[in-house]
Scaffold this active site. Sequence first.
Site, PDB file in Angstrom:
ATOM      1  NE  ARG A 278      -3.958  -2.087   2.229  1.00  0.00           N
ATOM      2  CZ  ARG A 278      -3.859  -3.327   2.717  1.00  0.00           C
ATOM      3  NH1 ARG A 278      -2.772  -3.713   3.341  1.00  0.00           N
ATOM      4  NH2 ARG A 278      -4.851  -4.178   2.564  1.00  0.00           N
TER       5      ARG A 278
ATOM      6  CG  HIS B 106      -5.855  -0.645   5.565  1.00  0.00           C
ATOM      7  ND1 HIS B 106      -6.457  -1.829   5.852  1.00  0.00           N
ATOM      8  CD2 HIS B 106      -6.052  -0.428   4.234  1.00  0.00           C
ATOM      9  CE1 HIS B 106      -6.991  -2.317   4.743  1.00  0.00           C
ATOM     10  NE2 HIS B 106      -6.757  -1.498   3.756  1.00  0.00           N
TER      11      HIS B 106
ATOM     12  CB  VAL C 134     -11.837   4.722   0.634  1.00  0.00           C
ATOM     13  CG1 VAL C 134     -11.682   3.239   0.305  1.00  0.00           C
ATOM     14  CG2 VAL C 134     -13.197   4.960   1.296  1.00  0.00           C
TER      15      VAL C 134
HETATM   16  N1  NAD Z   1      -8.977   1.665   2.757  1.00  0.00           N
HETATM   17  C1  NAD Z   1      -9.168   0.475   2.233  1.00  0.00           C
HETATM   18  O1  NAD Z   1      -9.372  -0.493   2.945  1.00  0.00           O
HETATM   19  C2  NAD Z   1      -9.190   0.307   0.739  1.00  0.00           C
HETATM   20  C3  NAD Z   1      -9.760  -0.826   0.148  1.00  0.00           C
HETATM   21  C4  NAD Z   1      -9.794  -0.934  -1.220  1.00  0.00           C
HETATM   22  C5  NAD Z   1      -9.238   0.076  -2.033  1.00  0.00           C
HETATM   23  N2  NAD Z   1      -8.648   1.120  -1.422  1.00  0.00           N
HETATM   24  C6  NAD Z   1      -8.042   2.213  -2.214  1.00  0.00           C
HETATM   25  O2  NAD Z   1      -9.063   2.972  -2.851  1.00  0.00           O
HETATM   26  C7  NAD Z   1      -8.512   3.618  -4.001  1.00  0.00           C
HETATM   27  C8  NAD Z   1      -9.428   3.386  -5.194  1.00  0.00           C
HETATM   28  O3  NAD Z   1      -9.457   2.030  -5.553  1.00  0.00           O
HETATM   29  P1  NAD Z   1     -10.240   1.567  -6.877  1.00  0.00           P
HETATM   30  O4  NAD Z   1     -10.147   0.088  -6.919  1.00  0.00           O
HETATM   31  O5  NAD Z   1     -11.561   2.236  -6.958  1.00  0.00           O
HETATM   32  O6  NAD Z   1      -9.285   2.205  -8.007  1.00  0.00           O
HETATM   33  P2  NAD Z   1      -9.708   2.603  -9.497  1.00  0.00           P
HETATM   34  O7  NAD Z   1      -8.448   2.754 -10.269  1.00  0.00           O
HETATM   35  O8  NAD Z   1     -10.754   1.689 -10.010  1.00  0.00           O
HETATM   36  O9  NAD Z   1     -10.380   4.043  -9.317  1.00  0.00           O
HETATM   37  C9  NAD Z   1      -9.705   5.166  -8.903  1.00  0.00           C
HETATM   38  C10 NAD Z   1     -10.333   6.346  -9.642  1.00  0.00           C
HETATM   39  O10 NAD Z   1      -9.784   7.541  -9.100  1.00  0.00           O
HETATM   40  C11 NAD Z   1      -9.777   8.465 -10.178  1.00  0.00           C
HETATM   41  N3  NAD Z   1      -8.962   9.639  -9.858  1.00  0.00           N
HETATM   42  C12 NAD Z   1      -7.620   9.791  -9.924  1.00  0.00           C
HETATM   43  N4  NAD Z   1      -7.301  11.048  -9.560  1.00  0.00           N
HETATM   44  C13 NAD Z   1      -8.453  11.694  -9.253  1.00  0.00           C
HETATM   45  C14 NAD Z   1      -8.770  13.000  -8.812  1.00  0.00           C
HETATM   46  N5  NAD Z   1      -7.827  13.907  -8.588  1.00  0.00           N
HETATM   47  N6  NAD Z   1     -10.076  13.302  -8.610  1.00  0.00           N
HETATM   48  C15 NAD Z   1     -11.051  12.400  -8.821  1.00  0.00           C
HETATM   49  N7  NAD Z   1     -10.804  11.139  -9.232  1.00  0.00           N
HETATM   50  C16 NAD Z   1      -9.521  10.800  -9.451  1.00  0.00           C
HETATM   51  C17 NAD Z   1      -9.249   7.635 -11.339  1.00  0.00           C
HETATM   52  O11 NAD Z   1      -9.497   8.276 -12.592  1.00  0.00           O
HETATM   53  C18 NAD Z   1     -10.042   6.353 -11.146  1.00  0.00           C
HETATM   54  O12 NAD Z   1     -11.251   6.358 -11.883  1.00  0.00           O
HETATM   55  C19 NAD Z   1      -7.096   3.042  -4.149  1.00  0.00           C
HETATM   56  O13 NAD Z   1      -6.145   3.927  -3.593  1.00  0.00           O
HETATM   57  C20 NAD Z   1      -7.143   1.752  -3.347  1.00  0.00           C
HETATM   58  O14 NAD Z   1      -5.867   1.345  -2.889  1.00  0.00           O
HETATM   59  C21 NAD Z   1      -8.621   1.274  -0.077  1.00  0.00           C
END
Ligand code: NAD
Length: 312
Positions: free
Chosen positions: A93, A180, A123
Amino acid sequence: MSQIPQRKITVVGAGYVGATCAHLCAQKNLASEIVLIDVLEGRPQGIALDMNQSAAVEGFGARVIGTNDPKDTFGSDMVIITAGIPRKPGMSRSDLLSTNAKIILSVAQYVRTGSPEAHVIVVTNPLDSMVHLCRVATGFPGQRVTGMAGVLDSARFRTFLAEEFNVSVEDVTAFVLGGHGDTMVPLVSYTTVSGIPITQLLAPDKLEAIVNRTRNGGAEIVAFLKTGSAYYAPSAAAVQMAEAIALDKKRILPCAAWLQGEYGLKDVFCGVPCKLGRHGLEQVLEVTLTAKERADLHKSADAVRDTMKALG
Ligand SMILES: NC(=O)c1ccc[n+]([C@@H]2O[C@H](COP(=O)([O-])OP(=O)(O)OC[C@H]3O[C@@H](n4cnc5c(N)ncnc54)[C@H](O)[C@@H]3O)[C@@H](O)[C@H]2O)c1
């Protein structure tokens, strides 16, 4: 169609997690207006259109708006930030740190000016440092900025235990605290099956194997998917937090919270049991920990501090 509260929820990032969060918020009728914003042109608009058409079948009343313009998010009561890159196989991460930090800073700017009263649930990974950065950049009090990790990690722990015992996951209660990541702290002493302490039901080696699987729960899914990371359970977890705040449910959920001396930790975000209600993080519950759990929690907070230092 049930009564929809006059509330505006913005979900930042229309990727897997963001789109699923927006749909869950709509299905649960948490808001009258749900804004889905992304930097990719067309993606949030297309997803919003699709989601609004699902309302005809599912009967929810929220209007979903897909946009690339931060102004459309202004006046939000709640903002769920999922924008950022997810992990690829072999990545930790922390590998996401600098890219996602820039994204969080840009999002925090318009949340601060346009939605100054919003509750923010972060998130984006690496979770603990991104939620810290978001709190600093918005200037919002810790009460209104929390991070989602513990609900997900606890859900994974509960799922593996329910599978082991072949019982309903509803009967398994568990808390995973700490950061996390690899240093998360599953609280074995508070883990029960219908009130029966887990240590009475499971041999130590089996329990340890389940704890380890929980620690690697995210990586296990990333290895299967190859591109992208988990999203159904993460979204469900984030929306459970949003629901607790929106509906003033006073739920006790493990969340990344800005600690001010609780558990002997100060000025650091760390996963602890929190009461979530309409004021946001209304209380951090300080439960008694074993010496090892407390030491592990402090080790986990140190790991969060190290990631913060790497951010500069
Ligand atoms: N906290 C947790 O337990 C947990 C669990 C799962 C995923 N995550 C994290 O959540 C995030 C998203 O995961 P995902 O699977 O949806 O990824 P994803 O790639 O499917 O989606 C991320 C989106 O963010 C958009 N983005 C990038 N910069 C942006 C900005 N400045 N403004 C608005 N949108 C923007 C991208 O265009 C993309 O559509 C990742 O960082 C992932 O590691 C965290």
